[in-house]
Structures are given as structure tokens and as C-alpha cells.
Design a protein around this motif. Structure first.
Motif, PDB file in Angstrom:
ATOM      1  N   LEU A   1       0.898  -1.106  -0.003  1.00 39.42           N
ATOM      2  CA  LEU A   1      -0.063  -0.077  -0.163  1.00 39.42           C
ATOM      3  C   LEU A   1       1.007   1.256   0.131  1.00 39.42           C
ATOM      4  CD1 LEU A   1      -2.694  -0.944   2.613  1.00 39.42           C
ATOM      5  CD2 LEU A   1      -3.057  -0.860   0.005  1.00 39.42           C
ATOM      6  N   PRO A   2       0.180   2.457  -0.402  1.00 39.08           N
ATOM      7  CA  PRO A   2       1.144   3.740  -0.401  1.00 39.08           C
ATOM      8  C   PRO A   2       1.814   3.886   1.067  1.00 39.08           C
ATOM      9  CG  PRO A   2      -0.969   3.955  -1.157  1.00 39.08           C
ATOM     10  CD  PRO A   2      -1.328   2.736  -0.640  1.00 39.08           C
ATOM     11  N   THR A   3       3.279   4.402   0.833  1.00 35.14           N
ATOM     12  CA  THR A   3       4.007   4.544   1.971  1.00 35.14           C
ATOM     13  C   THR A   3       4.570   5.871   2.372  1.00 35.14           C
ATOM     14  OG1 THR A   3       6.016   3.853   0.616  1.00 35.14           O
ATOM     15  CG2 THR A   3       4.851   1.883   1.782  1.00 35.14           C
ATOM     16  N   ARG A   4       4.141   6.717   1.249  1.00 36.70           N
ATOM     17  CA  ARG A   4       4.773   7.989   1.405  1.00 36.70           C
ATOM     18  C   ARG A   4       4.262   8.878   2.540  1.00 36.70           C
ATOM     19  NH1 ARG A   4       3.941  13.390  -0.098  1.00 36.70           N
ATOM     20  NH2 ARG A   4       1.846  13.011  -0.904  1.00 36.70           N
ATOM     21  N   ARG A   5       2.758   8.437   2.935  1.00 35.55           N
ATOM     22  CA  ARG A   5       2.089   9.214   3.893  1.00 35.55           C
ATOM     23  C   ARG A   5       1.508   8.113   4.746  1.00 35.55           C
ATOM     24  NH1 ARG A   5      -2.050  11.613   2.423  1.00 35.55           N
ATOM     25  NH2 ARG A   5      -2.073  13.372   4.060  1.00 35.55           N
ATOM     26  N   PHE A   6       1.463   8.052   5.887  1.00 31.14           N
ATOM     27  CA  PHE A   6       0.954   7.068   6.856  1.00 31.14           C
ATOM     28  C   PHE A   6       0.753   7.619   8.126  1.00 31.14           C
ATOM     29  CE2 PHE A   6       5.434   6.304   7.790  1.00 31.14           C
ATOM     30  CZ  PHE A   6       5.457   6.027   8.988  1.00 31.14           C
ATOM     31  N   CYS A   7      -0.441   7.031   8.870  1.00 28.64           N
ATOM     32  CA  CYS A   7      -0.556   7.472  10.291  1.00 28.64           C
ATOM     33  C   CYS A   7      -0.436   6.149  11.154  1.00 28.64           C
ATOM     34  CB  CYS A   7      -1.891   8.191  10.522  1.00 28.64           C
ATOM     35  SG  CYS A   7      -3.522   7.253  10.323  1.00 28.64           S
ATOM     36  N   PHE A   8      -0.007   6.049  12.463  1.00 27.78           N
ATOM     37  CA  PHE A   8       0.076   5.193  13.258  1.00 27.78           C
ATOM     38  C   PHE A   8      -0.822   5.095  14.494  1.00 27.78           C
ATOM     39  CE2 PHE A   8       2.760   3.123  16.698  1.00 27.78           C
ATOM     40  CZ  PHE A   8       2.345   2.031  16.337  1.00 27.78           C
ATOM     41  N   GLU A   9      -1.716   4.147  14.529  1.00 31.40           N
ATOM     42  CA  GLU A   9      -2.603   4.230  15.713  1.00 31.40           C
ATOM     43  C   GLU A   9      -2.147   3.374  16.787  1.00 31.40           C
ATOM     44  OE1 GLU A   9      -5.367   6.124  16.907  1.00 31.40           O
ATOM     45  OE2 GLU A   9      -4.889   7.483  14.949  1.00 31.40           O
ATOM     46  N   ALA A  10      -1.371   2.607  16.405  1.00 30.69           N
ATOM     47  CA  ALA A  10      -0.596   1.419  17.625  1.00 30.69           C
ATOM     48  C   ALA A  10      -2.312   0.613  17.670  1.00 30.69           C
ATOM     49  CB  ALA A  10      -0.384   1.971  18.885  1.00 30.69           C
ATOM     50  N   PHE A  11      -2.459   0.287  19.166  1.00 31.09           N
ATOM     51  CA  PHE A  11      -3.777  -0.541  19.471  1.00 31.09           C
ATOM     52  C   PHE A  11      -4.811   0.556  19.573  1.00 31.09           C
ATOM     53  CE2 PHE A  11      -0.386  -3.301  20.931  1.00 31.09           C
ATOM     54  CZ  PHE A  11      -0.816  -4.683  20.444  1.00 31.09           C
ATOM     55  N   LEU A  12      -5.988   0.315  19.201  1.00 28.84           N
ATOM     56  CA  LEU A  12      -7.101   0.860  19.136  1.00 28.84           C
ATOM     57  C   LEU A  12      -7.695   1.106  20.679  1.00 28.84           C
ATOM     58  CD1 LEU A  12      -9.288   0.059  16.048  1.00 28.84           C
ATOM     59  CD2 LEU A  12      -7.912   2.069  16.384  1.00 28.84           C
ATOM     60  N   PRO A  13      -8.136   2.283  21.076  1.00 27.44           N
ATOM     61  CA  PRO A  13      -8.349   2.366  22.645  1.00 27.44           C
ATOM     62  C   PRO A  13      -9.425   1.504  22.963  1.00 27.44           C
ATOM     63  CG  PRO A  13      -8.436   4.486  21.502  1.00 27.44           C
ATOM     64  CD  PRO A  13      -8.498   3.423  20.284  1.00 27.44           C
TER      65      PRO A  13
END
Length: 289
Positions: free
Chosen positions: A135-147
Motif C-alpha cells: 500500500l502507499p507508504t509516502r504518507r501514513f498514520c500510526f494508531e498502535a492499538f485502538l483504545p
């Protein structure tokens, strides 16, 4: 002969953030091995887990536990130790400390106490999964484990529904199906890569849609920690949704939407024209009618 930075030559009172393998022990760096041998103390998330790593590389440095349930008071203790000249290496169970990890608290307290900090880069499940996801890698967000809190989880999922960057989420096997079902309900049927056993002998990456993933794990019991990499929403989709929502309003209602916010009439007309993809003149003439 290799040279080291001044910070590493002066080993007095410093924190070393040491990335350790997420699976394959060969991924540890020579620099991390050297620091783990040279420091006075290793602060480990789980000493029972870390001792296996230390034994494998014949490292005899003393350890102390530093984890989610003692992170505030233990961080204060470690800071006091470093003030007295003790050098500390911070390690997590696997990967890079302080990334979705209690090490974040120790780093914060070190900054407040002006303790020198350096990070030794290495394995990180988030980045590893992203690079093999397709998948696209230039822009990403990391959420870790959802609350786990229902309200906070709902808020985060609603934010992710509008996210245009590639999304990376961690999940435990026993919660995987429920999380996939929630993601499908809120995000719609997106592309997803499910990565498991990263860097290990049975590493697998499953590329599918969220709907296909839900069907798969309704029939199959997942095993091992999972990293979910999900395609973000395209800007074209967001634009189309906005245009569709404005279509349900009359020009007068659309203008009122901005005027109620205290926006000047001329600027409100410009914004309405932009929302609807028409000219300001067409807005003006429409309002006259």
C-alpha cells in the motif's frame, strides 16, 4: 578503526533507547549489542523475555523491570540513577522502545531532568509491516492499538474514516475479528494488508479487502500478533462526499451555513461557489431568484 560520537565516549548518566528484534535475532544491530554490554543497567519491559536475548548474545549486564504498571515511579528512580552517573539502556519486549510503549514516560522524565538521550535505530513492527504491505507508504498514520474505552474508540474510528493517509494498527489475535468488523462498518470496504509473524520463519502478509478479511477470520482462528495496514480514503472520495452533502441544501441554506459562523457575505459566496464547483456569479444569480 570505527569512531563513536562524543555522547557514546562519555558514558556518564545517559539513556540509550535500544531497538531489539521483533522476531529474527539477526536483526539486532552491532551498535545495540555494544551498548547493551557497556551500560551499567538495562531497563526491560519484561526481564524474562529480555534474558533470552541477553543469553543468546552472552551479555551479562544487570537488568531491572520497567513496564506499563510501574512506569512513572520507576522512571523517577532511573532518572535519579542517571543523575548519579549510571548509564541505562531501555529495551522493550520487541522493536523500538517508546513507540506505543511505556518508554515514552522515561524519555519525558529524562528531558525534564536534562539527562542526555540517544536512540539506537533498528526493528519496528509498524515500519516493517508498512514496507511489505503493498500500500502507499509516502504518507501514513500510526494508531498502535485502538483504545479499549468505547467512546474514545468510536471517536478514533470516526477520525480514521476521513483519514487520507495509509493507516497502521496493531491488534492481538483474540480481538482481531471484532476490530476488522468495526473497521468495515466505519471505514467501508477498503484494501487491507494483514501482516503476521513479521521477520519470523512463518511470516505472512495477506492482501485483501476488509470484507474479505472479516469472512476469512469468521472461518479461521487467528494466531500471533497482527499488524493491519489499511488504505486511506482518497481525496476524490472526500470531495465527492462533500459535493453530495451540499446538493441536499438549497443555495440559501448553504449560504446560511457560513453566515451563521460570522463569515462575511462576499467570502461566504466564494466558499459556496467552491463547495459546489460553480462560479460566484452563478451563486449570486441563484440567490436573486
Amino acid at each position: 578503526m570505527a569512531e563513536h560520537s562524543t555522547a557514546e565516549k562519555n558514558m556518564a548518566g545517559q539513556l540509550y533507547i535500544c531497538a531489539t528484534p521483533i522476531g529474527n535475532l539477526e536483526d539486532i544491530t552491532l551498535r545495540v549489542l555494544r551498548i547493551l554490554k557497556e551500560v551499567d543497567l538495562i531497563a526491560a519491559e519484561d526481564t524474562r523475555n529480555t534474558i533470552k536475548l541477553l543469553n543468546h548474545f552472552n551479555i551479562k549486564t544487570p537488568m531491572t523491570s520497567y513496564h506499563e504498571y510501574n512506569k512513572v515511579e520507576k522512571a523517577a528512580y532511573l532518572v535519579d540513577q542517571m543523575k548519579d552517573g549510571v548509564t541505562v539502556a531501555l529495551v522493550t519486549d520487541a522493536g523500538t522502545p517508546a513507540i506505543s510503549d511505556p518508554g515514552e514516560e522515561l524519555v519525558r522524565q529524562c528531558y525534564e531532568a536534562r539527562i542526555p538521550i540517544t536512540s539506537l535505530p533498528g526493528p519496528c513492527a509498524c515500519i516493517t509491516a508498512l514496507t511489505v504491505s503493498g500500500l502507499p507508504t509516502r504518507r501514513f498514520c500510526f494508531e498502535a492499538f485502538l483504545p479499549s474505552d468505547k467512546k474514545e474508540r468510536k471517536d478514533v474510528l470516526e477520525e480514521l474514516e476521513r483519514e487520507t493517509r495509509t493507516i497502521v494498527i496493531y491488534e492481538a489475535p483474540h480481538r482481531l475479528l471484532k476490530t476488522l468488523e468495526e473497521l468495515l462498518e466505519v471505514l467501508g470496504d477498503r484494501e487491507i494488508s494483514i501482516c503476521k509473524e513479521l521477520t519470523k520463519a512463518f511470516e505472512q502478509v495477506f492482501q485483501m479487502t476488509l470484507k474479505e478479511a472479516v469472512s476469512r477470520y469468521q472461518a479461521e482462528v487467528p494466531r500471533g500478533e497482527q499488524v493491519l495496514v489499511i488504505r486511506g480514503k482518497s481525496r476524490d472520495e472526500i470531495r465527492a462526499e462533500k459535493e453530495k452533502s451540499w446538493e441536499s441544501l438549497s443555495l440559501e441554506e448553504h449560504m446560511d451555513h457560513y453566515l451563521r459562523q460570522g463569515i462575511e457575505k462576499k467570502e461566504a459566496m466564494r466558499m459556496v461557489a467552491k463547495d459546489r464547483g460553480i462560479s460566484k456569479r452563478e451563486v449570486y444569480q441563484g440567490l436573486l431568484k
